[in-house]
Design an enzyme around this catalytic site. Structure first.
Site, mmCIF file in Angstrom:
data_model
loop_
_atom_site.group_PDB
_atom_site.id
_atom_site.type_symbol
_atom_site.label_atom_id
_atom_site.label_comp_id
_atom_site.label_asym_id
_atom_site.label_seq_id
_atom_site.Cartn_x
_atom_site.Cartn_y
_atom_site.Cartn_z
ATOM 1 N N LYS A 126 58.910 55.579 14.572
ATOM 2 C CA LYS A 126 59.209 55.889 13.169
ATOM 3 C C LYS A 126 59.175 57.399 12.905
ATOM 4 O O LYS A 126 60.114 57.964 12.354
ATOM 5 C CB LYS A 126 58.199 55.196 12.230
ATOM 6 C CG LYS A 126 58.197 53.676 12.360
ATOM 7 C CD LYS A 126 57.236 53.015 11.375
ATOM 8 C CE LYS A 126 55.774 53.366 11.575
ATOM 9 N NZ LYS A 126 55.191 52.938 12.860
ATOM 10 N N ARG B 156 52.802 49.006 3.815
ATOM 11 C CA ARG B 156 52.319 48.364 5.035
ATOM 12 C C ARG B 156 51.665 47.025 4.740
ATOM 13 O O ARG B 156 51.159 46.375 5.656
ATOM 14 C CB ARG B 156 51.281 49.276 5.680
ATOM 15 C CG ARG B 156 51.745 49.953 6.961
ATOM 16 C CD ARG B 156 50.617 50.866 7.411
ATOM 17 N NE ARG B 156 50.674 51.170 8.800
ATOM 18 C CZ ARG B 156 51.063 52.356 9.275
ATOM 19 N NH1 ARG B 156 51.469 53.301 8.479
ATOM 20 N NH2 ARG B 156 51.021 52.577 10.567
ATOM 21 N N ARG C 15 45.502 61.809 19.106
ATOM 22 C CA ARG C 15 44.821 61.236 17.940
ATOM 23 C C ARG C 15 43.711 60.304 18.410
ATOM 24 O O ARG C 15 43.896 59.561 19.369
ATOM 25 C CB ARG C 15 45.831 60.434 17.114
ATOM 26 C CG ARG C 15 46.699 61.290 16.235
ATOM 27 C CD ARG C 15 47.903 60.543 15.684
ATOM 28 N NE ARG C 15 47.621 59.202 15.170
ATOM 29 C CZ ARG C 15 48.553 58.398 14.671
ATOM 30 N NH1 ARG C 15 49.821 58.789 14.619
ATOM 31 N NH2 ARG C 15 48.247 57.198 14.230
ATOM 32 N N ARG D 167 45.070 48.161 15.886
ATOM 33 C CA ARG D 167 46.188 48.600 15.048
ATOM 34 C C ARG D 167 47.386 47.664 15.173
ATOM 35 O O ARG D 167 48.072 47.388 14.197
ATOM 36 C CB ARG D 167 46.575 50.037 15.407
ATOM 37 C CG ARG D 167 45.523 51.026 14.884
ATOM 38 C CD ARG D 167 45.711 52.401 15.446
ATOM 39 N NE ARG D 167 46.996 52.965 15.130
ATOM 40 C CZ ARG D 167 47.632 53.843 15.906
ATOM 41 N NH1 ARG D 167 47.081 54.242 17.045
ATOM 42 N NH2 ARG D 167 48.779 54.333 15.548
#
Ligand code: ADP
Ligand code: ADP
Ligand code: ZN
Length: 212
Positions: free
Chosen positions: A13, A85, A157, A168
């Protein structure tokens, strides 16, 4: 033009958003980038978001929705990357837009197989200054650890480390995936196969957006 970008973590994305922004000149709003900026600056919002992001969980809807609505209130063109989301976020966005007599033009959903997503996520490196992403294998920077675009330092990250990735992806399956049907019913969903090269994926996206 008002677009949203759906898809699991690692689908591409952010990478595609950068190309769309260049071509169509519309602001890119990434809720993940905004949360990370707040986290670095240790704002109250950042401190709140960190509790969830570190665990690979979604930040609560009320926090996220308020933040996004505040941003969008003065804008008439944008690409939302990573928002909505959850169904509650999508409903809030619809309500916000219809109160202003506005609507979304397209919901782009980029997808790829689970094993590819995991590979992309664990190899991702991000610039701490401009958020540009790289990949150790698929898109390495010219100079190790340094951003090609701005010279900033690259980092991994915390939530891209293997132990958080599964959570996730589970959050995506249970909370975000229902949005595919949500936007399909509104007739604005466009699916894009994100497993191909960056250029091939961009080409599909440009074709869709050129027609809007
Ligand atoms: P998302 O924003 O959906 O989580 P990113 O755009 O950050 O995904 O991409 C995840 C990782 O995969 C990054 O390291 C990026 O460089 C890499 N990547 C993105 N798109 C592709 C692609 N089409 N082919 C190979 N690697 C890609
Ligand atoms: P990715 O590009 O890998 O999909 P993001 O950078 O978009 O990841 O998001 C990183 C984290 O920020 C998420 O795991 C979540 O904790 C938080 N976050 C981002 N967007 C939202 C949102 N719309 N709702 C709730 N949490 C979010
Ligand atoms: Zn940079």
């Amino acid at each position: 033009m008002k677009l949203i970008l759906l898809g699991p973590p690692g689908a591409g994305k952010g990478t595609q958003a950068a190309d769309v922004v260049d071509r169509y000149n519309i602001p890119h709003i990434s809720t993940g980038d905004i949360f990370r900026k707040n986290l670095r600056e240790e704002t109250p919002l950042g401190k709140k978001a960190k509790e969830y992001m570190d665990k690979g969980e979604l930040v609560p809807d009320e926090v996220t929705i308020a933040m996004v609505e505040d941003l969008l209130k003065d804008m008439d063109s944008y690409m939302l990357d990573g928002f909505p989301r959850t169904v509650a976020q999508a409903e809030a966005l619809d309500k916000f837009l219809s109160a202003r007599n506005e609507k979304l033009d397209v919901a782009l959903c980029i997808n790829a197989d689970y094993s590819l997503l995991v590979k992309r996520i664990v190899g991702r490196r991000m610039c701490k200054d401009c958020s540009q992403t790289y990949h150790t294998e698929f898109h390495p920077p010219k100079k190790d650890g340094v951003c090609d675009k701005c010279g900033g330092q690259l980092y991994q990250r915390d939530d891209d480390k293997e132990e958080t990735v599964q959570k996730r992806l589970d959050e995506y399956e249970s909370k975000t995936k229902p949005l595919i049907e949500y936007y399909e019913k509104k007739n604005i969903l466009k699916n894009v196969d994100g497993s191909r090269s960056v250029e091939e994926v961009s080409k599909d996206i440009f074709k869709i957006l050129d027609e809007c």
